[in-house]
Design a protein around this motif. Structure first.
Motif, PDB file in Angstrom:
ATOM      1  N   ILE A  89      27.092  36.222  64.064  1.00  0.00           N
ATOM      2  CA  ILE A  89      28.219  36.066  63.145  1.00  0.00           C
ATOM      3  C   ILE A  89      28.093  37.014  61.944  1.00  0.00           C
ATOM      4  CG2 ILE A  89      27.149  34.192  61.808  1.00  0.00           C
ATOM      5  CD1 ILE A  89      29.990  32.837  61.998  1.00  0.00           C
ATOM      6  N   THR A 145      35.649  34.164  63.618  1.00  0.00           N
ATOM      7  CA  THR A 145      36.430  34.161  64.843  1.00  0.00           C
ATOM      8  C   THR A 145      36.099  32.888  65.599  1.00  0.00           C
ATOM      9  OG1 THR A 145      36.201  36.539  64.892  1.00  0.00           O
ATOM     10  CG2 THR A 145      36.994  35.501  66.899  1.00  0.00           C
ATOM     11  N   GLY A 189      37.025  33.749  57.487  1.00  0.00           N
ATOM     12  CA  GLY A 189      36.480  35.022  57.941  1.00  0.00           C
ATOM     13  C   GLY A 189      35.631  34.871  59.187  1.00  0.00           C
ATOM     14  N   ASP A 228      27.042  52.466  56.489  1.00  0.00           N
ATOM     15  CA  ASP A 228      27.499  52.964  55.181  1.00  0.00           C
ATOM     16  C   ASP A 228      26.755  52.286  54.032  1.00  0.00           C
ATOM     17  OD1 ASP A 228      29.591  50.588  54.143  1.00  0.00           O
ATOM     18  OD2 ASP A 228      29.351  50.715  56.308  1.00  0.00           O
ATOM     19  N   HIS A 231      28.271  40.212  61.762  1.00  0.00           N
ATOM     20  CA  HIS A 231      27.717  41.551  61.945  1.00  0.00           C
ATOM     21  C   HIS A 231      28.807  42.613  62.123  1.00  0.00           C
ATOM     22  CE1 HIS A 231      23.207  40.613  62.815  1.00  0.00           C
ATOM     23  NE2 HIS A 231      23.694  39.924  61.794  1.00  0.00           N
ATOM     24  N   GLY A 232      30.064  42.155  62.282  1.00  0.00           N
ATOM     25  CA  GLY A 232      31.166  43.123  62.222  1.00  0.00           C
ATOM     26  C   GLY A 232      31.977  43.323  63.491  1.00  0.00           C
ATOM     27  N   LYS A 233      31.949  42.347  64.413  1.00  0.00           N
ATOM     28  CA  LYS A 233      32.722  42.488  65.655  1.00  0.00           C
ATOM     29  C   LYS A 233      34.207  42.665  65.387  1.00  0.00           C
ATOM     30  CE  LYS A 233      31.478  38.443  66.902  1.00  0.00           C
ATOM     31  NZ  LYS A 233      30.442  38.156  65.921  1.00  0.00           N
ATOM     32  N   SER A 234      34.757  41.769  64.557  1.00  0.00           N
ATOM     33  CA  SER A 234      36.204  41.803  64.359  1.00  0.00           C
ATOM     34  C   SER A 234      36.613  43.081  63.638  1.00  0.00           C
ATOM     35  CB  SER A 234      36.658  40.575  63.570  1.00  0.00           C
ATOM     36  OG  SER A 234      36.321  39.408  64.293  1.00  0.00           O
ATOM     37  N   SER A 247      30.115  52.506  61.393  1.00  0.00           N
ATOM     38  CA  SER A 247      30.556  51.697  60.264  1.00  0.00           C
ATOM     39  C   SER A 247      31.969  51.221  60.537  1.00  0.00           C
ATOM     40  CB  SER A 247      30.513  52.504  58.969  1.00  0.00           C
ATOM     41  OG  SER A 247      31.290  51.833  57.991  1.00  0.00           O
ATOM     42  N   GLY A 248      32.124  49.920  60.610  1.00  0.00           N
ATOM     43  CA  GLY A 248      33.453  49.356  60.775  1.00  0.00           C
ATOM     44  C   GLY A 248      34.277  49.579  59.523  1.00  0.00           C
ATOM     45  N   LYS A 263      27.472  48.982  60.009  1.00  0.00           N
ATOM     46  CA  LYS A 263      27.321  48.946  58.546  1.00  0.00           C
ATOM     47  C   LYS A 263      26.336  50.005  58.048  1.00  0.00           C
ATOM     48  CE  LYS A 263      28.375  44.003  58.454  1.00  0.00           C
ATOM     49  NZ  LYS A 263      28.278  42.734  57.757  1.00  0.00           N
TER      50      LYS A 263
END
Ligand code: GDP
Ligand code: MG
Length: 598
Positions: A15, A55, A53, A136, A17-20, A164-165, A134
């Motif tokens: 959770i 999913t 925030g 960045d 970590h930036g999937k969405s 980087s998302g 991430k």
């Protein structure tokens, strides 16, 4: 479309970590959603998903990608939830894919659900594309994270995508890797139809819509098909792809992922995991299904106002249309009246459903403390599956009681191993193994009773490890335990909705602390309220809520009536979320106090 140019993949991760966010960038880069229409975590469409925030539901979306090799590919991507409660959603999504993008946060490294999700993808034989996200951020440590992926998951990470998302860096490289590494779907478009249903939802205008992965054959509007497990007949009203809005297509062929409008009115007929085939010359063998979701916690939900019993029932039925994991049975409580015993996948699932019932359906509810499913072996050799402590038979009829255990994986920096040891032992955990994934991450495996894990365990774990620990668990089996029912008495009367099942060694401490908590939570009434904790009639602890000194109306006697009304109005406000039990007003927090007594 020629299957050679199709790629089906899921995005999996721990959770946050930036999937969405990665999904958003893919939608943008492929021009599926214009930049001006872009919102963050676009696929998280439920209000609660957006606010929190997170999913909750997996989402399937189709994008077209013009690759560097000059070909255009159809990519079907499925964004999945990361929270442990929703693991079953992930396993369903994986069954529709040939590959998975494993996202790992460059500042956090491998965490508990990273391991759990990667294992699921490996077991499903998927090609895994690791991505370190991430980068960045100044605190990003891609090299350390690569080591953790290799040592902890046995996945080669030399060529992991660095992305980087936030800035979009690396997303093009990701799509090239998806096209180059993930195999195209196999399957015979001329064979009899076989399509796997991996999700379904209810659309108020069109009935049940199923998300499907066509494995063999083809399917189009007007086809007569049937569900193999359920034997329900369907006349296909429409097929198409979600982009992410539904776009009708002439047909779906072997290898493709899309939606199907069934026209059915009852979502329970369209069981996720079932196989769809043609009514005439259909396939003989269904596709392998998958495990059904099983509830882990049960709680009583009671309307504060008894007139809301029917609306509550209807609301549960509506929510269950899109949530096959939600189960319930009627429950009656002396204290709280008529309600339902509802089963959930975990505490987050419970919170989300309760919040949706209150917000989307305008219900005022009291929830009782969550409990697990106990197996009660009776002296008459019967076995009782107990969802509610108040249903526990008299001890003289009980042979023994078994409780569910979980195999818990806890990932933590080495400095906190001691803190985890203390916490898990306090919660009746048994240590299994420990292994170093890198110099900064240790993986510990414990066996812990489910009932202990729902007792504030996660919050405690987070606070005792300064937020560094992560936790994943799966059901491991039932074991006998010295369990007893602890009753709470208010003014000398046992209150069924406050009773709970506790291990013998913990009964005294939990009873004592709970009485102290309840004393703080229950407001002063016009009379004194004794609170007692008892096991089998033996009182273990006692506290007293002192009587209120003044009647609010006393000073208004003879005074003006509107002032009096105002005061009564104010009192009513204060009563919100309170339930009169006998003549004692008990607020909602009282029922949850047991979860916080450690
Ligand atoms: P999910 O739970 O895996 O779906 O994670 P989300 O996509 O919801 O992202 C979790 C948080 O991380 C959000 O606040 C994002 O804005 C943030 N985030 C995601 N990707 C990046 C990234 O590459 N860089 C930075 N700085 N933040 C990111
Ligand atoms: Mg997400």
């Amino acid at each position: 479309m020629n299957p050679e140019y199709i790629r089906n993949f899921s995005i999996i991760a721990h959770i946050d970590h930036g999937k969405s966010t990665i999904s958003d960038r893919i939608l943008e880069l492929t021009g599926t959603v214009a930049k001006r229409d872009m919102t963050n975590q676009l696929l998280d469409s439920m209000d609660i998903e957006r606010e929190r925030g997170i999913t909750i539901k997996s989402q399937a979306v189709r994008v077209m990608y013009d690759a560097d090799d000059g070909n255009t590919y159809q990519l079907n991507l499925i964004d999945t939830p990361g929270h442990v409660d929703f693991t079953y959603e992930v396993s369903r999504s994986l069954a529709a894919c040939e590959g998975a993008v494993l996202v790992v946060d460059a500042t956090q490294g491998v965490e508990a659900q990273t391991v759990a999700n990667a294992m699921m993808a490996m077991n499903a034989d998927l090609e895994i594309v690791p991505l370190i996200n991430k980068i960045d951020l100044p605190s990003a440590e891609p090299e350390r994270v690569k080591t953790e992926i290799e040592d902890g998951l046995a996945i080669l990470a030399d060529d992991a995508i660095l992305a980087s998302g936030k800035t979009g860096e690396g997303i093009h490289g990701l799509l090239e890797a998806v096209v180059g590494l993930i195999p195209p779907p196999e399957g015979d478009s001329e064979a009899p139809l076989r399509a796997l249903i991996f999700d379904s939802y209810f659309d108020a205008y069109r009935g049940v819509v199923a998300l499907i992965r066509v494995v063999d054959g083809r399917i189009k509007k007007g086809d007569q098909v049937r569900l193999m497990a359920n034997d329900a007949q369907i006349l296909v009203e429409e097929v198409g792809a979600r982009r992410p809005a539904e776009v009708a297509m002439p047909e779906l062929v072997a290898g493709e992922v899309g939606y199907l409008v069934t026209g059915l009115k009852d979502v329970s007929q369209v069981r996720v995991g079932d196989t769809l085939t043609s009514q005439v010359n259909g396939a003989k063998e269904p596709l392998p299904g998958y495990r059904e979701a099983k509830p882990m916690v049960y709680t009583g939900l009671f309307p504060i106002d008894s007139d809301q019993y029917e609306p509550l029932k209807e609301a549960l039925e509506k929510l269950a249309l899109n949530d096959p994991a939600l189960v319930w049975e009627p429950e009656t409580s002396h204290a709280l009246g008529f309600g339902f015993r509802v089963g959930f996948l975990g505490l987050l699932h419970m919170e989300v459903i309760k919040e949706r019932l209150e917000r989307e359906f305008n219900l005022d509810l009291i929830a009782t403390a969550p409990s697990v499913e106990y197996h009660v072996y009776m002296t008459n050799k019967e076995m009782l599956s107990l969802h509610s402590p108040q249903d526990l038979p008299d001890p003289s009829e009980i042979e023994h009681i078994e409780e569910p255990y979980l195999r818990a994986t806890i990932m933590v920096p080495p400095d906190y191993v001691g803190a985890v040891m203390t916490l898990a032992t306090e919660h009746r955990g048994t240590f299994k193994t420990m292994n170093y994934l890198s110099t900064t991450t240790v993986e510990m495996i414990w066996e812990i009773p489910s009932s202990e894990l729902i007792m504030d365990f996660f919050d405690q774990l987070k606070s005792r490890t300064k937020g560094y620990a992560s936790l994943d668990y799966e059901f491991s089996g039932y074991k006998e335990g010295a369990l007893q029912k602890l009753d709470i008495l208010l003014s000398g009367k046992p209150i069924d909705a406050l009773s709970f099942i506790v291990h013998k060694d913990k009964a005294y401490d939990r009873g004592r602390v709970l009485c102290e908590k309840l004393k703080e939570i229950i407001p002063r009434q016009l009379f004194e309220v004794p609170i007692q904790a008892a096991v089998g009639g033996r009182v273990l602890a006692r506290q007293t809520v002192r009587a209120k000194r003044k009647d609010v109306l006393a000073k208004c006697y003879g005074g003006d009536i509107s002032r009096k009304r105002k005061l009564l109005e104010k009192q009513k406000q204060g009563k919100k979320r309170m339930k009169a039990i006998g003549n004692v007003e008990v607020p909602q927090e009282a029922f949850m106090a047991i979860l916080k007594v450690d």
